[in-house]
Design an enzyme around this catalytic site. Structure first.
Site, PDB file in Angstrom:
ATOM      1  N   HIS A  12      40.043  30.419  39.038  1.00 57.05           N
ATOM      2  CA  HIS A  12      40.662  29.083  39.116  1.00 57.05           C
ATOM      3  C   HIS A  12      39.802  28.061  39.881  1.00 57.05           C
ATOM      4  O   HIS A  12      40.318  27.219  40.605  1.00 57.05           O
ATOM      5  CB  HIS A  12      42.068  29.196  39.741  1.00 57.05           C
ATOM      6  CG  HIS A  12      42.073  29.669  41.173  1.00 57.05           C
ATOM      7  ND1 HIS A  12      43.086  30.433  41.697  1.00 57.05           N
ATOM      8  CD2 HIS A  12      41.209  29.475  42.203  1.00 57.05           C
ATOM      9  CE1 HIS A  12      42.843  30.693  42.976  1.00 57.05           C
ATOM     10  NE2 HIS A  12      41.698  30.117  43.305  1.00 57.05           N
ATOM     11  N   HIS A  59      45.920  26.648  48.413  1.00 55.78           N
ATOM     12  CA  HIS A  59      44.718  26.575  49.256  1.00 55.78           C
ATOM     13  C   HIS A  59      44.885  25.578  50.390  1.00 55.78           C
ATOM     14  O   HIS A  59      43.944  24.879  50.756  1.00 55.78           O
ATOM     15  CB  HIS A  59      43.508  26.183  48.418  1.00 55.78           C
ATOM     16  CG  HIS A  59      43.158  27.142  47.322  1.00 55.78           C
ATOM     17  ND1 HIS A  59      43.847  27.209  46.141  1.00 55.78           N
ATOM     18  CD2 HIS A  59      42.182  28.077  47.240  1.00 55.78           C
ATOM     19  CE1 HIS A  59      43.304  28.146  45.375  1.00 55.78           C
ATOM     20  NE2 HIS A  59      42.300  28.684  46.012  1.00 55.78           N
ATOM     21  N   HIS A 193      34.018  36.296  45.299  1.00 57.79           N
ATOM     22  CA  HIS A 193      33.387  35.098  45.847  1.00 57.79           C
ATOM     23  C   HIS A 193      33.687  34.956  47.327  1.00 57.79           C
ATOM     24  O   HIS A 193      34.713  35.438  47.810  1.00 57.79           O
ATOM     25  CB  HIS A 193      33.764  33.816  45.095  1.00 57.79           C
ATOM     26  CG  HIS A 193      35.212  33.397  45.103  1.00 57.79           C
ATOM     27  ND1 HIS A 193      36.240  34.155  44.606  1.00 57.79           N
ATOM     28  CD2 HIS A 193      35.789  32.238  45.529  1.00 57.79           C
ATOM     29  CE1 HIS A 193      37.388  33.494  44.701  1.00 57.79           C
ATOM     30  NE2 HIS A 193      37.140  32.316  45.279  1.00 57.79           N
ATOM     31  N   GLU A 240      41.637  36.982  46.326  1.00 61.55           N
ATOM     32  CA  GLU A 240      42.553  36.395  45.329  1.00 61.55           C
ATOM     33  C   GLU A 240      42.844  37.376  44.181  1.00 61.55           C
ATOM     34  O   GLU A 240      43.793  37.167  43.415  1.00 61.55           O
ATOM     35  CB  GLU A 240      41.958  35.098  44.761  1.00 61.55           C
ATOM     36  CG  GLU A 240      41.896  33.986  45.790  1.00 61.55           C
ATOM     37  CD  GLU A 240      41.129  32.748  45.320  1.00 61.55           C
ATOM     38  OE1 GLU A 240      41.214  31.720  45.992  1.00 61.55           O
ATOM     39  OE2 GLU A 240      40.439  32.813  44.280  1.00 61.55           O
TER      40      GLU A 240
HETATM   41  C1  DHB Z   1      35.677  27.906  44.543  1.00 63.85           C
HETATM   42  C2  DHB Z   1      36.468  28.996  44.129  1.00 63.85           C
HETATM   43  C3  DHB Z   1      37.822  29.064  44.474  1.00 63.85           C
HETATM   44  O1  DHB Z   1      38.647  30.108  44.132  1.00 63.85           O
HETATM   45  C4  DHB Z   1      38.402  28.040  45.202  1.00 63.85           C
HETATM   46  O2  DHB Z   1      39.717  28.111  45.461  1.00 63.85           O
HETATM   47  C5  DHB Z   1      37.628  26.956  45.629  1.00 63.85           C
HETATM   48  C6  DHB Z   1      36.268  26.901  45.292  1.00 63.85           C
HETATM   49  C7  DHB Z   1      34.234  27.804  44.143  1.00 63.85           C
HETATM   50  O3  DHB Z   1      33.602  28.765  43.699  1.00 63.85           O
HETATM   51  O4  DHB Z   1      33.690  26.692  44.271  1.00 63.85           O
HETATM   52 FE    FE Z   2      40.659  29.922  45.138  1.00 67.14          FE
END
Ligand code: DHB
Ligand code: FE
Length: 280
Positions: A12, A59, A193, A240
């Site tokens: 997302h 978030h 990530h 997540e």
């Molecule tokens: C990114 C990924 C995310 O899940 C998020 O909530 C905010 C930023 C990203 O990779 O930039």
């Molecule tokens: Fe996120």
């Protein structure tokens, strides 16, 4: 009863919102990501869901660090998108289905999940961008929605095992709903990530591929990870993945994998996409 037609799990990332606004879907950077959704659109056109139950994480938009529910369920007639600072245009509000929301909340509380009930709720990119990916065009959304927010932001986070049980309880509650509705369940976020700290930019392809395999045939094995283990393997924001576990939990028993796509990187994230169908 409400019948679950299947699950879609997807990343997302906020940059997706900007790419949609600028029509960059066929750009070389974006095509391997957006191209994965063609099959999802075909599948949605076949199964024609009435409702989407969406497990995602806020978030810091609707819930901030001062008050952070572990699990929160929307019971509003409408949910507006109010992301800030990502360059994502305001989207058409999402229509709720309060009767179903209250049924799910009552069932969950009876099953000893002490959820926060939200008769007003803003949604952010964790909710809105998966919707825009599944139903592009930016017009009226063809489904009514129930947002299920899972805390993946402020520790302590709910364990993968607890998230699986939440999904199972939601699945049972849906099956017990009186009205004839077809439901798609959605889990957003991940895959690996990490946005900050020494490991910013961390991605773990081997772990992601293992999760995409296990979520189909052996999802309960993923519930044996602790949150610190998930952070280590998937990155601080890769946790997540628990939203995918909630969505998978809503599907009873064996599932068939209809579609999968995986692409590194989109922004800082390993982007994963899956469509699963219950085997009946
Ligand atoms: C990114 C990924 C995310 O899940 C998020 O909530 C905010 C930023 C990203 O990779 O930039
Ligand atoms: Fe996120």
């Amino acid at each position: 009863m409400a019948r679950i037609v299947g699950a879609v799990t997807t990343s997302h990332i906020p940059a997706i919102g900007r790419a949609i606004a600028k029509n960059l879907q066929d750009d070389p950077y974006w095509q391997p990501f957006f191209g994965g959704f063609a099959r999802v659109h075909e599948w949605l056109a076949q199964v024609k869901p009435d409702v989407a139950v969406v497990a995602y994480n806020d978030h810091g938009l609707n819930f901030f660090l001062d008050k952070m529910p572990t699990f929160a369920i929307g019971a509003a007639a409408e949910y507006r998108n109010a992301d800030e600072g990502w360059g994502i245009p305001t989207l058409t509000p999402f229509r709720g289905i309060p009767d179903l929301s209250w049924h799910l909340i009552e069932s969950l509380v009876a099953a000893e999940f002490d959820v926060t009930t939200c008769q007003e709720m803003l949604v952010d990119h964790g909710f809105s961008l998966p919707m825009a990916l599944l139903w592009p065009g930016g017009g009226d959304w063809p489904v009514r929605v129930v947002p299920v927010s899972v805390n993946t932001v402020q520790h302590p986070l709910p364990t993968p095992a607890r998230c699986w049980k939440l999904g199972r309880a939601l699945g049972r509650a849906l099956a017990a709903y009186d009205e004839d509705l077809s439901v798609v369940v959605i889990g957003t976020g991940g895959l690996s990530h990490q946005l900050d700290g020494k490991r910013a930019g961390f991605i773990n392809k081997a772990f992601d591929e293992m999760c995409m395999e296990r979520i189909v045939g052996d999802p309960e094995s993923l519930t044996r990870y602790t949150i610190p283990q998930l952070v280590e393997q998937a990155g601080a924001q890769g946790v997540e993945l628990v939203n995918w576990i909630v969505a998978r939990g809503m599907l009873e028993g064996e599932v068939a994998r209809v579609h999968a796509n995986y692409h590194i990187p989109i922004s800082n994230t390993a982007a994963g996409l899956m469509v699963l169908e219950p085997r009946r």
